[in-house]
Design an enzyme around this catalytic site. Structure first.
Site, PDB file in Angstrom:
ATOM      1  N   GLU A   1     -25.075   8.358  -9.775  1.00 11.95           N
ATOM      2  CA  GLU A   1     -25.618   7.365  -8.849  1.00 11.95           C
ATOM      3  C   GLU A   1     -26.860   6.706  -9.453  1.00 11.95           C
ATOM      4  O   GLU A   1     -27.686   7.375 -10.089  1.00 11.95           O
ATOM      5  CB  GLU A   1     -25.972   8.033  -7.516  1.00 11.95           C
ATOM      6  CG  GLU A   1     -26.239   7.071  -6.386  1.00 11.95           C
ATOM      7  CD  GLU A   1     -26.297   7.787  -5.040  1.00 11.95           C
ATOM      8  OE1 GLU A   1     -25.998   7.140  -4.026  1.00 11.95           O
ATOM      9  OE2 GLU A   1     -26.638   8.979  -5.010  1.00 11.95           O
TER      10      GLU A   1
ATOM     11  N   SER B   1       0.852  -1.191   0.000  1.00 10.99           N
ATOM     12  CA  SER B   1       0.000   0.000   0.000  1.00 10.99           C
ATOM     13  C   SER B   1       0.883   1.233   0.000  1.00 10.99           C
ATOM     14  O   SER B   1       2.090   1.155   0.229  1.00 10.99           O
ATOM     15  CB  SER B   1      -0.938   0.006   1.214  1.00 10.99           C
ATOM     16  OG  SER B   1      -0.198   0.115   2.421  1.00 10.99           O
TER      17      SER B   1
ATOM     18  N   GLU C   1       2.126   5.363   4.445  1.00  9.03           N
ATOM     19  CA  GLU C   1       3.028   4.912   5.500  1.00  9.03           C
ATOM     20  C   GLU C   1       2.358   4.932   6.870  1.00  9.03           C
ATOM     21  O   GLU C   1       2.589   4.043   7.700  1.00  9.03           O
ATOM     22  CB  GLU C   1       4.295   5.772   5.450  1.00  9.03           C
ATOM     23  CG  GLU C   1       4.739   6.418   6.697  1.00  9.03           C
ATOM     24  CD  GLU C   1       5.955   7.315   6.509  1.00  9.03           C
ATOM     25  OE1 GLU C   1       7.053   6.815   6.706  1.00  9.03           O
ATOM     26  OE2 GLU C   1       5.787   8.503   6.203  1.00  9.03           O
TER      27      GLU C   1
ATOM     28  N   TYR D   1     -16.032   6.231 -12.180  1.00 12.92           N
ATOM     29  CA  TYR D   1     -15.506   5.160 -11.334  1.00 12.92           C
ATOM     30  C   TYR D   1     -15.913   3.797 -11.867  1.00 12.92           C
ATOM     31  O   TYR D   1     -15.091   2.899 -12.033  1.00 12.92           O
ATOM     32  CB  TYR D   1     -16.000   5.343  -9.898  1.00 12.92           C
ATOM     33  CG  TYR D   1     -15.783   4.139  -9.023  1.00 12.92           C
ATOM     34  CD1 TYR D   1     -14.501   3.606  -8.848  1.00 12.92           C
ATOM     35  CD2 TYR D   1     -16.853   3.514  -8.375  1.00 12.92           C
ATOM     36  CE1 TYR D   1     -14.302   2.488  -8.046  1.00 12.92           C
ATOM     37  CE2 TYR D   1     -16.653   2.412  -7.572  1.00 12.92           C
ATOM     38  CZ  TYR D   1     -15.380   1.894  -7.416  1.00 12.92           C
ATOM     39  OH  TYR D   1     -15.178   0.783  -6.632  1.00 12.92           O
TER      40      TYR D   1
ATOM     41  N   VAL E   1     -22.203   4.026   4.954  1.00 12.60           N
ATOM     42  CA  VAL E   1     -23.251   4.948   5.394  1.00 12.60           C
ATOM     43  C   VAL E   1     -23.700   4.646   6.819  1.00 12.60           C
ATOM     44  O   VAL E   1     -24.297   5.500   7.481  1.00 12.60           O
ATOM     45  CB  VAL E   1     -24.444   4.880   4.415  1.00 12.60           C
ATOM     46  CG1 VAL E   1     -25.231   3.573   4.599  1.00 12.60           C
ATOM     47  CG2 VAL E   1     -25.377   6.061   4.597  1.00 12.60           C
TER      48      VAL E   1
ATOM     49  N   LYS F   1     -20.700  -1.199  -9.429  1.00 12.74           N
ATOM     50  CA  LYS F   1     -20.675  -0.015 -10.302  1.00 12.74           C
ATOM     51  C   LYS F   1     -20.095  -0.339 -11.680  1.00 12.74           C
ATOM     52  O   LYS F   1     -20.261   0.437 -12.633  1.00 12.74           O
ATOM     53  CB  LYS F   1     -19.847   1.098  -9.668  1.00 12.74           C
ATOM     54  CG  LYS F   1     -20.175   1.436  -8.218  1.00 12.74           C
ATOM     55  CD  LYS F   1     -21.562   1.943  -8.021  1.00 12.74           C
ATOM     56  CE  LYS F   1     -21.804   2.445  -6.600  1.00 12.74           C
ATOM     57  NZ  LYS F   1     -21.677   1.387  -5.554  1.00 12.74           N
TER      58      LYS F   1
ATOM     59  N   ARG G   1     -14.763   1.395   5.400  1.00 14.21           N
ATOM     60  CA  ARG G   1     -14.497   2.820   5.494  1.00 14.21           C
ATOM     61  C   ARG G   1     -15.368   3.542   4.481  1.00 14.21           C
ATOM     62  O   ARG G   1     -15.427   3.171   3.316  1.00 14.21           O
ATOM     63  CB  ARG G   1     -13.017   3.071   5.203  1.00 14.21           C
ATOM     64  CG  ARG G   1     -12.573   4.497   5.438  1.00 14.21           C
ATOM     65  CD  ARG G   1     -11.094   4.625   5.152  1.00 14.21           C
ATOM     66  NE  ARG G   1     -10.801   4.261   3.771  1.00 14.21           N
ATOM     67  CZ  ARG G   1      -9.583   4.024   3.318  1.00 14.21           C
ATOM     68  NH1 ARG G   1      -8.565   4.051   4.135  1.00 14.21           N
ATOM     69  NH2 ARG G   1      -9.390   3.734   2.045  1.00 14.21           N
TER      70      ARG G   1
ATOM     71  N   LYS H   1     -12.085   4.915  -5.173  1.00 17.19           N
ATOM     72  CA  LYS H   1     -13.442   4.383  -5.143  1.00 17.19           C
ATOM     73  C   LYS H   1     -14.574   5.411  -5.026  1.00 17.19           C
ATOM     74  O   LYS H   1     -15.740   5.034  -5.198  1.00 17.19           O
ATOM     75  CB  LYS H   1     -13.576   3.396  -3.967  1.00 17.19           C
ATOM     76  CG  LYS H   1     -12.591   2.239  -4.034  1.00 17.19           C
ATOM     77  CD  LYS H   1     -12.681   1.354  -2.815  1.00 17.19           C
ATOM     78  CE  LYS H   1     -11.672   0.224  -2.895  1.00 17.19           C
ATOM     79  NZ  LYS H   1     -11.692  -0.633  -1.687  1.00 17.19           N
TER      80      LYS H   1
END
Length: 337
Positions: free
Chosen positions: A265, A47, A50, A146, A186, A138, A183, A96
């Site tokens: 959306e 990733s 850091e 996206y 909603v 999506k 993360r 995302k």
């Protein structure tokens, strides 16, 4: 049965596994599952942040099986170094946020598209056995940037099997909807508003969605490694829910107001389009759909337990046969899943 008493997965036991985007919500859940149940020889967390790596290192008490690679999927050479002697790769790294993508399209292309191609090429060159890439609802009939980048990534991983036909590396994709407890979910947002006595904003009171728990998402990836030949796109067969039911499960009796759909959306989510449905079968006693590759030069064979779906099949949250009730949603939230 305790986690330590669980029998490790025979395919992944003793293997070297790499997770891109390994400090995200899925990555942390996968690390926990892998350390408890897969008994990996080495688990590489790849990733670019850091601070997050520092936090996750401490979360897992610097488990000696974990390796930490700072790097970005935009950097093919860094990926190649990280994949040295790696057997299996989970590609979870992505940008995302739907609205952010509309303002920063090229950044999403660089990470979600070019980054995916870098993973494909590095995995082949490093001699990785299998790669499972995470997708999203999506990507099915995308209407936003996206979703378009993720559809492109899906196709790069499926067609990556053509590039790898003369090598051992094989690629597959898993596609699922919103993840409870991830993360940006909603759920904590609604909970905070309810604590303040405020009305809950609903994008459209008619909205329906697919939701999956983090443990379900992790198990799906592990199952995909076991099931895949290369070229499959796996979709979970899960219940739908009304967004209003989700809101009321989080905050019973809370007022709600309609704020209308945001740009990009959908009113209802789709995980298998009618075009994809022509290539779909049901496997694992109805637990998963498999969208099969329409052109396979690497020796792909239809799954032995695959059962055809009905003609003109599509998989949408508003026409799904299975639905969560408010009580079921509340029970999942209370369980912390």
């Amino acid at each position: 049965m305790t986690a330590s008493a669980l029998v490790p997965d025979p395919l992944l036991s003793g293997a070297s596994i790499l997770v891109t985007g390994g400090t995200g919500s899925f990555g942390k859940a996968f690390i926990r599952y892998a350390l408890d149940r897969l008994d990996p020889k080495r688990l590489v967390v790849f990733s670019r942040d850091e601070l997050k790596q520092y936090e996750v290192r401490h979360l897992f008490d610097d488990d000696p099986r974990l390796r930490w690679f700072l790097g970005d999927v935009r950097d093919r050479e860094r990926l190649l170094r990280a994949m040295h002697h790696v057997d299996y790769v989970v590609h979870a790294a992505a940008l995302k946020q739907v609205d952010t993508a509309e303002y920063n399209p090229w950044e999403f292309v660089k990470t979600n598209v070019i980054g995916s191609q870098n993973v494909v090429e590095a995995a082949i060159d490093a001699g990785v056995k299998k790669v499972v890439a995470l997708s999203t609802d999506k990507a099915s009939s995308p209407i936003n940037l996206y979703g378009a980048t993720k559809l492109t990534a899906d196709k790069l991983f499926v067609t990556g099997n053509h590039y790898a036909a003369a090598y051992q590396t094989r690629f597959a994709v898993v596609r699922y909807g919103n993840v409870m407890g991830s993360r940006g979910s909603v759920i904590p947002f609604f909970a905070r508003l309810a604590e303040q006595g405020r009305s809950l904003p609903i994008t459209d009171l008619r909205c329906t969605r697919f939701f999956i728990t983090l443990p379900q998402a992790v198990q799906m990836v592990v199952d995909a490694f076991d099931m895949m030949q290369g070229g499959e796109l796996f979709v979970p067969r899960i219940p739908s829910m009304k967004v209003t039911d989700l809101a009321q499960a989080i905050a019973p009796g809370a007022p709600m107001h309609d704020i209308s759909l945001r740009p990009g959306e959908k009113l209802h989510e789709e995980m298998i389009s009618p075009e994809e449905g022509r290539r779909a079968v049901v496997v694992r006693d109805g637990r998963y759909f498999v969208i099969q590759p329409d052109l396979a030069t690497w020796g792909y064979q239809p799954p032995a337990d695959g059962k055809p779906v009905p003609d003109d099949f599509s998989y949408r949250s508003n026409t799904n046969e299975e639905w969560y009730t408010q009580d079921q949603i509340a029970a999942i939230i209370d369980a912390g899943l």
